[in-house]
Design a protein around this motif. Structure first.
Motif, PDB file in Angstrom:
ATOM      1  N   ALA A 160     -13.452  -9.387 -27.526  1.00  0.00           N
ATOM      2  CA  ALA A 160     -12.545  -9.747 -26.426  1.00  0.00           C
ATOM      3  C   ALA A 160     -13.246  -9.623 -25.080  1.00  0.00           C
ATOM      4  O   ALA A 160     -13.082 -10.480 -24.200  1.00  0.00           O
ATOM      5  CB  ALA A 160     -11.304  -8.861 -26.469  1.00  0.00           C
ATOM      6  N   ARG A 161     -14.036  -8.567 -24.922  1.00  0.00           N
ATOM      7  CA  ARG A 161     -14.753  -8.355 -23.665  1.00  0.00           C
ATOM      8  C   ARG A 161     -15.746  -9.479 -23.389  1.00  0.00           C
ATOM      9  O   ARG A 161     -16.053  -9.796 -22.242  1.00  0.00           O
ATOM     10  CB  ARG A 161     -15.472  -7.009 -23.717  1.00  0.00           C
ATOM     11  N   SER A 189     -15.263 -12.618 -24.429  1.00  0.00           N
ATOM     12  CA  SER A 189     -14.504 -13.882 -24.520  1.00  0.00           C
ATOM     13  C   SER A 189     -14.813 -14.646 -25.807  1.00  0.00           C
ATOM     14  O   SER A 189     -14.912 -15.875 -25.804  1.00  0.00           O
ATOM     15  CB  SER A 189     -14.790 -14.762 -23.295  1.00  0.00           C
ATOM     16  N   GLU A 243     -13.458 -15.493 -29.529  1.00  0.00           N
ATOM     17  CA  GLU A 243     -12.127 -15.522 -30.127  1.00  0.00           C
ATOM     18  C   GLU A 243     -12.099 -15.344 -31.637  1.00  0.00           C
ATOM     19  O   GLU A 243     -11.040 -15.115 -32.224  1.00  0.00           O
ATOM     20  CB  GLU A 243     -11.452 -16.840 -29.765  1.00  0.00           C
ATOM     21  N   PHE A 271      -8.598 -12.658 -36.301  1.00  0.00           N
ATOM     22  CA  PHE A 271      -9.810 -13.073 -35.592  1.00  0.00           C
ATOM     23  C   PHE A 271     -11.001 -13.244 -36.532  1.00  0.00           C
ATOM     24  O   PHE A 271     -12.015 -13.816 -36.150  1.00  0.00           O
ATOM     25  CB  PHE A 271     -10.154 -12.094 -34.448  1.00  0.00           C
TER      26      PHE A 271
END
Length: 274
Positions: free
Chosen positions: A41-42, A44, A46, A72
């Motif tokens: 997530a950090r 970006s 997905e 994910f």
């Protein structure tokens, strides 16, 4: 969609994971989806592809269970005994699971001729009919045998893991470059931009050490057949996730947006049918 197309999960066991030696204490522990999710997530990213680290169907089933529980995880590269007498039955079994995208054997631990044995070739010959890809994990000395392997199966999707692990630490490039160039001539073969920091000097590597190798694979495969992967958590022996991805992002920063999109996601989605 941005994809990390090569990472691992495990519940650490000293026997199962005996390849994690005394120099790799940083990864002698459990690594599970809850550990990776915030890292992706950090950055970006997905989705990811979970790749086997143990050669057993129990490993394949473990990863598939994680994929079912964590959206994910977009696909799994598992292990299956390609030389087994009941290989067709096992492939039919795994074809029923939508998360299973392909298979891998740790060929780097075998003699180069292993992948050219008749029973192994028979197993590879069945993958395409079941919609499965094959990850080729090798060292540079295996490239000639791998070239012979891919020549047998022009319709099979292959991907070379970790650039075939060139000797980045010792700045060895010439023979590896020849081997990579030859195998890249086959349009069914892709290459993962992954695993570089662990082939460099763990304590003293710098981004410039990686760039000559990125030059080679980018010229050989083009941006249409390169796939980004982290090799997390193995990369942690040499760099944090952020430190590992930074030089790759920097290298491709001058490429067009569409080319970057391919390398950091679209190619993985196409190759693995995500």
């Amino acid at each position: 969609m941005r994809i990390d197309a090569h990472q691992h999960f495990w519940r650490y066991h000293p026997v199962t994971h005996d390849w994690i030696n005394a120099e790799m204490t940083a990864i002698r522990k459990d690594f599970l989806p809850a550990d990776l999710a915030p890292v992706l997530a950090r950055n970006s990213i997905e989705g990811c592809v979970a790749v086997q680290a143990d050669q057993s169907e129990q490993e394949t089933d473990f990863l598939l269970a994680l994929a079912k529980e964590n959206t994910f995880i977009k696909g799994v590269v598992g292990w299956i005994d390609l030389r087994s007498q009941d290989i067709e039955e096992r492939l039919a079994h795994y074809k029923q699971n939508r998360h299973l995208k392909g298979f891998r054997h740790i060929l780097q631990g075998e003699e180069p001729g292993f992948m050219l044995q008749p029973d192994f070739l028979k197993g590879i010959s069945l993958l395409n009919d079941h919609g499965f890809s094959y990850d080729v994990l090798i060292f540079p000395q295996h490239l000639e045998a791998a070239l012979q392997l891919v020549r047998h199966f022009p319709q099979q999707r292959f991907v070379i893991d970790h650039l075939a692990k060139p000797g980045i630490k010792d700045h060895l490039i010439d023979e590896w470059k020849k081997g990579i160039g030859a195998i890249a001539e086959h349009p069914n073969v892709y290459c993962k931009v992954s695993g570089m920091v662990t082939e460099a000097d763990w304590q003293n590597w710098k981004p410039a050490d990686l760039y000559p190798y990125l030059d080679v694979v980018t010229e050989a495969f083009g941006t249409g057949r390169l796939i980004y992967g982290s090799d997390w958590p193995v990369c942690l022996v040499a760099a944090s996730y952020d430190e590992m991805i930074a030089p790759v992002k920097e290298y491709y920063a001058s490429f067009s947006a569409s080319e970057q999109q391919k390398i950091f996601g679209a190619n993985a989605m196409d190759f693995y049918h995500l």
